[in-house]
Design a protein around this motif. Structure first.
Motif, mmCIF file in Angstrom:
data_model
loop_
_atom_site.group_PDB
_atom_site.id
_atom_site.type_symbol
_atom_site.label_atom_id
_atom_site.label_comp_id
_atom_site.label_asym_id
_atom_site.label_seq_id
_atom_site.Cartn_x
_atom_site.Cartn_y
_atom_site.Cartn_z
ATOM 1 N N VAL A 62 0.843 -1.202 0.000
ATOM 2 C CA VAL A 62 0.000 0.000 0.000
ATOM 3 C C VAL A 62 0.878 1.253 0.000
ATOM 4 N N LEU A 63 1.962 1.248 0.805
ATOM 5 C CA LEU A 63 2.871 2.394 0.849
ATOM 6 C C LEU A 63 3.525 2.633 -0.514
ATOM 7 N N GLU A 64 3.829 1.551 -1.205
ATOM 8 C CA GLU A 64 4.448 1.684 -2.527
ATOM 9 C C GLU A 64 3.480 2.336 -3.511
ATOM 10 N N ARG A 65 2.201 2.021 -3.398
ATOM 11 C CA ARG A 65 1.204 2.650 -4.276
ATOM 12 C C ARG A 65 1.080 4.142 -3.953
ATOM 13 N N ILE A 66 1.131 4.481 -2.658
ATOM 14 C CA ILE A 66 1.123 5.893 -2.278
ATOM 15 C C ILE A 66 2.363 6.587 -2.828
ATOM 16 N N ASP A 67 3.500 5.906 -2.746
ATOM 17 C CA ASP A 67 4.753 6.467 -3.249
ATOM 18 C C ASP A 67 4.636 6.815 -4.732
ATOM 19 N N ASP A 68 3.998 5.948 -5.503
ATOM 20 C CA ASP A 68 3.817 6.196 -6.938
ATOM 21 C C ASP A 68 2.970 7.449 -7.185
ATOM 22 N N LEU A 69 2.011 7.697 -6.286
ATOM 23 C CA LEU A 69 1.127 8.852 -6.450
ATOM 24 C C LEU A 69 1.795 10.161 -6.052
ATOM 25 N N CYS A 70 2.832 10.099 -5.200
ATOM 26 C CA CYS A 70 3.370 11.308 -4.570
ATOM 27 C C CYS A 70 4.715 11.768 -5.115
ATOM 28 N N THR A 184 6.680 7.808 3.044
ATOM 29 C CA THR A 184 6.609 6.754 4.059
ATOM 30 C C THR A 184 7.113 5.408 3.562
ATOM 31 N N PHE A 185 6.926 5.090 2.285
ATOM 32 C CA PHE A 185 7.378 3.802 1.762
ATOM 33 C C PHE A 185 8.874 3.608 1.995
ATOM 34 N N HIS A 186 9.646 4.674 1.812
ATOM 35 C CA HIS A 186 11.099 4.586 1.983
ATOM 36 C C HIS A 186 11.474 4.525 3.471
ATOM 37 N N PHE A 187 10.704 5.211 4.308
ATOM 38 C CA PHE A 187 10.955 5.113 5.750
ATOM 39 C C PHE A 187 10.577 3.725 6.273
ATOM 40 N N HIS A 188 9.625 3.070 5.604
ATOM 41 C CA HIS A 188 9.220 1.716 5.993
ATOM 42 C C HIS A 188 10.384 0.738 5.847
ATOM 43 N N ASN A 189 11.238 0.986 4.873
ATOM 44 C CA ASN A 189 12.382 0.113 4.622
ATOM 45 C C ASN A 189 13.649 0.615 5.304
ATOM 46 N N ALA A 190 13.502 1.575 6.239
ATOM 47 C CA ALA A 190 14.664 2.160 6.908
ATOM 48 C C ALA A 190 14.543 2.006 8.424
ATOM 49 N N GLY A 191 15.635 1.669 9.050
ATOM 50 C CA GLY A 191 15.696 1.588 10.507
ATOM 51 C C GLY A 191 16.910 2.350 11.003
ATOM 52 N N PHE A 192 16.874 2.765 12.255
ATOM 53 C CA PHE A 192 18.000 3.525 12.814
ATOM 54 C C PHE A 192 18.091 3.240 14.309
ATOM 55 N N LEU A 193 19.278 2.826 14.760
ATOM 56 C CA LEU A 193 19.504 2.433 16.154
ATOM 57 C C LEU A 193 18.482 1.371 16.556
ATOM 58 N N TRP A 194 17.653 1.674 17.569
ATOM 59 C CA TRP A 194 16.674 0.672 18.016
ATOM 60 C C TRP A 194 15.391 0.669 17.176
#
Length: 295
Positions: A62-70, A184-194
């Motif tokens: 769903v986030l990827e579809r939003i990414d395509d729109l934005c 958000t799609f890119h933040f979904h695939n990103a982590g930092f520290l904990w």
């Protein structure tokens, strides 16, 4: 999801139809459910090559579809540019991009914050004159207001200057929030520290944000003139913890992405640093002592 598909097609056929915005709203409802933990991962299948296939990560789909729109949005492009500028490393580059954005906006609004701090210092300086005028003309509100405006003009003080940074911050707040939601799609695939997923809420980071806002608010309120009035001092004390508590609770209820928490935490830290710079570099001139009451 079907509604989003229909709206997207309508938006492609006629960009003025509002179909793209309607599709975004439909998809955002699913994202909000997942971020707030109100629903288990939704089972989702896609039809490919004449067969239905299960989607392993429905939330990410769903986030990827939003990414395509934005992708054409200005704020999306700004964040994406900063992520690639810092190496496009998952997690680290996303954090550096948000930090860079917070730093840039602080530098951009610093002249306003400095002007606001100067005005606050001048308000402290003329406070005895203001108090004397209020007491002397307490029975004549119109004359009192006229005299106070004369004092402000004579000493070059703008009593509303302290509101300018806040008025600027609110549109920026909305602008950055929309950008982070779009990215958000890119933040979904990103982590930092904990933090494993920067698209979802994180309670420790939210609490750190609340503490940073409390410190920033405390420093701001400490510089506001009270003229020794106990009621104003109590009001400032109340505001110093009420505002951070209210904003922290609001973000907790809305379950905003932790990427937004991080941005606002960085912005608060940089704002507090700017306050210390102003405190050390803007001199405090001698307080004007009120003379004997006029006729």
């Amino acid at each position: 999801l079907r509604a989003a598909t229909v709206y997207t097609a309508a938006g492609v056929a006629d960009p003025q139809s509002g179909g793209t915005k309607a599709a975004r709203r439909a998809l955002d409802q699913l994202v909000s459910l997942q971020q707030r933990g109100a629903a288990k991962p939704l089972p989702l299948w896609t039809y490919e090559n004449g067969a239905w296939k299960s989607v392993a990560d429905p939330y990410g789909h769903v986030l990827e579809r939003i990414d395509d729109l934005c992708r054409r949005q200005t704020v999306y492009r700004i964040i994406d540019f900063l992520v690639h500028l810092t190496g496009n490393r998952p997690g680290l580059s996303h954090v550096l991009a948000l930090l860079t954005l917070a730093l840039f906006l602080n530098v951009l609004t610093y002249p306003l914050s400095r002007m606001s701090y100067r005005s606050m210092r001048e308000m402290q300086r003329i406070q005895p004159l203001v108090q004397e005028t209020q007491k002397r003309l307490k029975d004549n509100p119109a004359k009192q207001q006229e005299e106070m405006m004369r004092i402000y003009k004579e000493h070059g003080v703008n009593p509303f200057a302290g509101c300018l940074p806040m008025l600027i911050q609110m549109p920026v707040f909305i602008f950055i929030y929309q950008g982070i939601r779009a990215y958000t799609f890119h933040f979904h695939n990103a982590g930092f520290l904990w933090i494993k997923d920067m698209s979802k809420p994180d309670l420790p980071l939210l609490l750190m944000y609340g503490v940073s806002m409390f410190i920033s608010q405390k420093i701001t309120m400490a510089g506001q003139p009270t003229g020794g009035d106990p009621s104003q001092q109590q009001m400032q004390k109340t505001m110093s913890w009420m505002m951070p508590g209210m904003f922290t609770y609001m973000m907790f209820v809305l379950k905003l992405p932790s990427a937004f928490y991080f941005y606002w935490l960085a912005f608060n830290v940089l704002t507090t640093l700017a306050m210390f710079i102003n405190k050390r570099t803007v001199p405090m001139r001698a307080v004007i002592v009120a003379g004997p009451p006029g006729p």
